[in-house]
Design a protein around this motif. Sequence first.
Motif, PDB file in Angstrom:
ATOM      1  N   PRO A 143       2.443   0.606  -7.701  1.00 32.48           N
ATOM      2  CA  PRO A 143       1.988   1.986  -7.462  1.00 32.48           C
ATOM      3  C   PRO A 143       2.262   2.412  -6.023  1.00 32.48           C
ATOM      4  O   PRO A 143       2.261   1.588  -5.100  1.00 32.48           O
ATOM      5  CB  PRO A 143       0.488   1.916  -7.748  1.00 32.48           C
ATOM      6  CG  PRO A 143       0.325   0.742  -8.655  1.00 32.48           C
ATOM      7  CD  PRO A 143       1.364  -0.247  -8.225  1.00 32.48           C
ATOM      8  N   ALA A 144       2.495   3.704  -5.837  1.00 32.61           N
ATOM      9  CA  ALA A 144       2.881   4.205  -4.516  1.00 32.61           C
ATOM     10  C   ALA A 144       1.851   3.873  -3.449  1.00 32.61           C
ATOM     11  O   ALA A 144       2.202   3.510  -2.316  1.00 32.61           O
ATOM     12  CB  ALA A 144       3.106   5.715  -4.585  1.00 32.61           C
ATOM     13  N   GLU A 145       0.569   3.977  -3.788  1.00 36.96           N
ATOM     14  CA  GLU A 145      -0.469   3.700  -2.799  1.00 36.96           C
ATOM     15  C   GLU A 145      -0.452   2.234  -2.380  1.00 36.96           C
ATOM     16  O   GLU A 145      -0.579   1.909  -1.190  1.00 36.96           O
ATOM     17  CB  GLU A 145      -1.836   4.065  -3.369  1.00 36.96           C
ATOM     18  CG  GLU A 145      -2.977   3.872  -2.381  1.00 36.96           C
ATOM     19  CD  GLU A 145      -4.321   4.302  -2.950  1.00 36.96           C
ATOM     20  OE1 GLU A 145      -5.346   4.049  -2.287  1.00 36.96           O
ATOM     21  OE2 GLU A 145      -4.348   4.879  -4.047  1.00 36.96           O
ATOM     22  N   ALA A 146      -0.287   1.330  -3.360  1.00 32.59           N
ATOM     23  CA  ALA A 146      -0.223  -0.094  -3.046  1.00 32.59           C
ATOM     24  C   ALA A 146       1.022  -0.406  -2.233  1.00 32.59           C
ATOM     25  O   ALA A 146       0.986  -1.219  -1.304  1.00 32.59           O
ATOM     26  CB  ALA A 146      -0.245  -0.913  -4.330  1.00 32.59           C
ATOM     27  N   ARG A 147       2.134   0.236  -2.569  1.00 33.74           N
ATOM     28  CA  ARG A 147       3.368   0.011  -1.818  1.00 33.74           C
ATOM     29  C   ARG A 147       3.206   0.437  -0.364  1.00 33.74           C
ATOM     30  O   ARG A 147       3.617  -0.271   0.557  1.00 33.74           O
ATOM     31  CB  ARG A 147       4.533   0.759  -2.469  1.00 33.74           C
ATOM     32  CG  ARG A 147       5.835   0.682  -1.677  1.00 33.74           C
ATOM     33  CD  ARG A 147       6.982   1.302  -2.428  1.00 33.74           C
ATOM     34  NE  ARG A 147       7.372   0.449  -3.545  1.00 33.74           N
ATOM     35  CZ  ARG A 147       8.170  -0.601  -3.450  1.00 33.74           C
ATOM     36  NH1 ARG A 147       8.681  -0.927  -2.254  1.00 33.74           N
ATOM     37  NH2 ARG A 147       8.486  -1.320  -4.492  1.00 33.74           N
ATOM     38  N   ARG A 148       2.611   1.594  -0.149  1.00 34.31           N
ATOM     39  CA  ARG A 148       2.409   2.068   1.228  1.00 34.31           C
ATOM     40  C   ARG A 148       1.519   1.113   1.999  1.00 34.31           C
ATOM     41  O   ARG A 148       1.778   0.815   3.174  1.00 34.31           O
ATOM     42  CB  ARG A 148       1.817   3.480   1.214  1.00 34.31           C
ATOM     43  CG  ARG A 148       2.804   4.576   0.832  1.00 34.31           C
ATOM     44  CD  ARG A 148       2.237   5.943   1.146  1.00 34.31           C
ATOM     45  NE  ARG A 148       1.052   6.241   0.356  1.00 34.31           N
ATOM     46  CZ  ARG A 148       1.068   6.849  -0.827  1.00 34.31           C
ATOM     47  NH1 ARG A 148       2.219   7.227  -1.364  1.00 34.31           N
ATOM     48  NH2 ARG A 148      -0.052   7.083  -1.479  1.00 34.31           N
ATOM     49  N   ALA A 149       0.466   0.633   1.354  1.00 30.66           N
ATOM     50  CA  ALA A 149      -0.450  -0.281   2.030  1.00 30.66           C
ATOM     51  C   ALA A 149       0.239  -1.605   2.370  1.00 30.66           C
ATOM     52  O   ALA A 149       0.062  -2.152   3.468  1.00 30.66           O
ATOM     53  CB  ALA A 149      -1.673  -0.529   1.157  1.00 30.66           C
ATOM     54  N   LEU A 150       1.043  -2.109   1.423  1.00 29.22           N
ATOM     55  CA  LEU A 150       1.739  -3.359   1.662  1.00 29.22           C
ATOM     56  C   LEU A 150       2.822  -3.181   2.736  1.00 29.22           C
ATOM     57  O   LEU A 150       2.969  -4.027   3.630  1.00 29.22           O
ATOM     58  CB  LEU A 150       2.364  -3.873   0.366  1.00 29.22           C
ATOM     59  CG  LEU A 150       3.123  -5.197   0.412  1.00 29.22           C
ATOM     60  CD1 LEU A 150       2.321  -6.287   1.110  1.00 29.22           C
ATOM     61  CD2 LEU A 150       3.512  -5.635  -1.001  1.00 29.22           C
ATOM     62  N   ASP A 151       3.552  -2.079   2.681  1.00 27.23           N
ATOM     63  CA  ASP A 151       4.532  -1.785   3.730  1.00 27.23           C
ATOM     64  C   ASP A 151       3.882  -1.800   5.113  1.00 27.23           C
ATOM     65  O   ASP A 151       4.405  -2.387   6.064  1.00 27.23           O
ATOM     66  CB  ASP A 151       5.164  -0.402   3.504  1.00 27.23           C
ATOM     67  CG  ASP A 151       6.163  -0.371   2.364  1.00 27.23           C
ATOM     68  OD1 ASP A 151       6.550  -1.451   1.880  1.00 27.23           O
ATOM     69  OD2 ASP A 151       6.559   0.741   1.971  1.00 27.23           O
ATOM     70  N   GLY A 166      -2.934  -7.302  -7.653  1.00 27.23           N
ATOM     71  CA  GLY A 166      -3.167  -5.899  -7.948  1.00 27.23           C
ATOM     72  C   GLY A 166      -2.469  -5.468  -9.231  1.00 27.23           C
ATOM     73  O   GLY A 166      -3.021  -4.727 -10.045  1.00 27.23           O
ATOM     74  N   GLN A 167      -1.262  -5.979  -9.441  1.00 29.14           N
ATOM     75  CA  GLN A 167      -0.529  -5.654 -10.651  1.00 29.14           C
ATOM     76  C   GLN A 167      -1.190  -6.268 -11.881  1.00 29.14           C
ATOM     77  O   GLN A 167      -1.274  -5.649 -12.943  1.00 29.14           O
ATOM     78  CB  GLN A 167       0.909  -6.171 -10.545  1.00 29.14           C
ATOM     79  CG  GLN A 167       1.746  -5.464  -9.504  1.00 29.14           C
ATOM     80  CD  GLN A 167       1.938  -4.007  -9.859  1.00 29.14           C
ATOM     81  OE1 GLN A 167       1.127  -3.166  -9.517  1.00 29.14           O
ATOM     82  NE2 GLN A 167       2.998  -3.707 -10.581  1.00 29.14           N
ATOM     83  N   ARG A 168      -1.683  -7.497 -11.722  1.00 26.21           N
ATOM     84  CA  ARG A 168      -2.339  -8.162 -12.847  1.00 26.21           C
ATOM     85  C   ARG A 168      -3.579  -7.398 -13.270  1.00 26.21           C
ATOM     86  O   ARG A 168      -3.856  -7.222 -14.454  1.00 26.21           O
ATOM     87  CB  ARG A 168      -2.682  -9.602 -12.453  1.00 26.21           C
ATOM     88  CG  ARG A 168      -3.110 -10.483 -13.604  1.00 26.21           C
ATOM     89  CD  ARG A 168      -3.364 -11.895 -13.115  1.00 26.21           C
ATOM     90  NE  ARG A 168      -2.141 -12.526 -12.649  1.00 26.21           N
ATOM     91  CZ  ARG A 168      -2.091 -13.433 -11.696  1.00 26.21           C
ATOM     92  NH1 ARG A 168      -3.196 -13.804 -11.074  1.00 26.21           N
ATOM     93  NH2 ARG A 168      -0.958 -13.978 -11.346  1.00 26.21           N
ATOM     94  N   ALA A 169      -4.315  -6.906 -12.276  1.00 19.66           N
ATOM     95  CA  ALA A 169      -5.515  -6.138 -12.585  1.00 19.66           C
ATOM     96  C   ALA A 169      -5.168  -4.837 -13.273  1.00 19.66           C
ATOM     97  O   ALA A 169      -5.895  -4.350 -14.154  1.00 19.66           O
ATOM     98  CB  ALA A 169      -6.289  -5.855 -11.296  1.00 19.66           C
ATOM     99  N   ALA A 170      -4.013  -4.267 -12.895  1.00 18.58           N
ATOM    100  CA  ALA A 170      -3.614  -2.979 -13.480  1.00 18.58           C
ATOM    101  C   ALA A 170      -3.180  -3.114 -14.927  1.00 18.58           C
ATOM    102  O   ALA A 170      -3.142  -2.127 -15.668  1.00 18.58           O
ATOM    103  CB  ALA A 170      -2.488  -2.366 -12.650  1.00 18.58           C
ATOM    104  N   THR A 171      -2.807  -4.335 -15.312  1.00 20.52           N
ATOM    105  CA  THR A 171      -2.329  -4.532 -16.692  1.00 20.52           C
ATOM    106  C   THR A 171      -3.354  -5.266 -17.534  1.00 20.52           C
ATOM    107  O   THR A 171      -3.090  -5.580 -18.669  1.00 20.52           O
ATOM    108  CB  THR A 171      -1.013  -5.335 -16.666  1.00 20.52           C
ATOM    109  OG1 THR A 171      -1.222  -6.579 -15.994  1.00 20.52           O
ATOM    110  CG2 THR A 171       0.075  -4.565 -15.966  1.00 20.52           C
TER     111      THR A 171
END
Length: 443
Positions: free
Chosen positions: A23-31, A438-443
Amino acid sequence: MALLGSVEPLFAAPPSSGAPSLPAEARRALDAELAAVVADPAMQLASLSVVALRAGQPVYEQALGRRFIGHGALPDKPATPGTLYRIASVSKMMTTLGLMRLVEYGRMDLEADVSRYLGFSLRNPHFPEQAITLRSLLTHTSSLRDDAGYSWPLATSLKDVLLPGGPLFGSGKMWAERAGPGAFFTYCNLAWGVIGTAMEGATGERFDLLMQRLLLQPLGIQAGYHPSTLPPAALGRLATLYRKRTVDTEFWNAQGLWIAQVDDYSVKPPAPPIGIATYVPGSNATPFSPTGGLRISARDMGVVMRMLVNGGMHGATRLFQRATLERMFARQWTTDGAGGNGDTLGGLFNAWGLGNAHFPDRPGMGLVDGGGFAAVGHLGEAYGLRSVFAFDPARGDGLVVLVGGSSADPDLQKGSYSSLARFEERILTALYRYAIVGQRAAT
């Protein structure tokens, strides 16, 4: 030595396709978190390239910093996901994959006396009755040691180095005196020089060309074991490795300039190894560095990882039988915790397969803060580079990290939960939390 073969399959069924994108928000945070690590004034990083896999699919890649630093005299070049790095000891795992293809073909046998492929009798002179096998070399239990070096010019025959009475045998420091083959784990780079040479002896092919045929070309990867053999496009993407210290010394200056350590071809192109035109395969593969010399990008390391978590399948092509990978990544050695069966190098090596490290999900042995990521793979460190290739075969999750150099001595900033440097812990934990958990939780 504790020999622990797998009782149940190590690799799960092939992960399903279609892992959700980050997700865009997670990507921004990880970046932002990775950028903060790279720019940390206490431990700046010259460059960083990472890949994360979730359920067998890439969900994140990023590159930060500079693959070449011109200091104003030449233009800087940014790191990209396609930047090639000399990945140091992760090369050992790649070499092992090539070897395991030869095992599948019936060209080599893990339990055979390696002398069969070398053309001379390889024995520890202190234990002359005990054969040295490929298995013992792959598990760092061969009784070979690095004390007398592990790389020599192409004109040198390994026979002259390893055999008593040979012109380069010296005092025999390449052999353990108190532990014979199979008795004690000691991490050994020289073992991979022997493995690469044995692969040449079994096939009659030069090691670097053999690895192209066995692994790199079937995966569609532009990579190589010597810069002079890289195609021009790949050579143009090769990272120079840096430290803020003078070459081959321990004089650091974190406030000073980045100093190139290896792979700086800004002035002249790389020259082929001396003697390559007349080299006879099977005599000495160490200049091709089966132990640490592979130049490859994080993105293409992700291609290798996807093949592994998919049980040997690359797209619609089967590169390995699943049973071969089960055999390679099955546990072969585990520390007894007291140093009686091996040297963990301060807790860095706790368990081992065939040419790969194991990172059990236990305190002090894991790769991520808080645990949850039981992985196999390999670590690397040389010339300022730090590398990590680690994946969970059962879940299909994995992390690739390539760091192109640090401004200060990593040993002065030890990790808080492992034997890694603190910046490695921060990178791995951020990747795991945002791209996998985060991805595991999303699925």
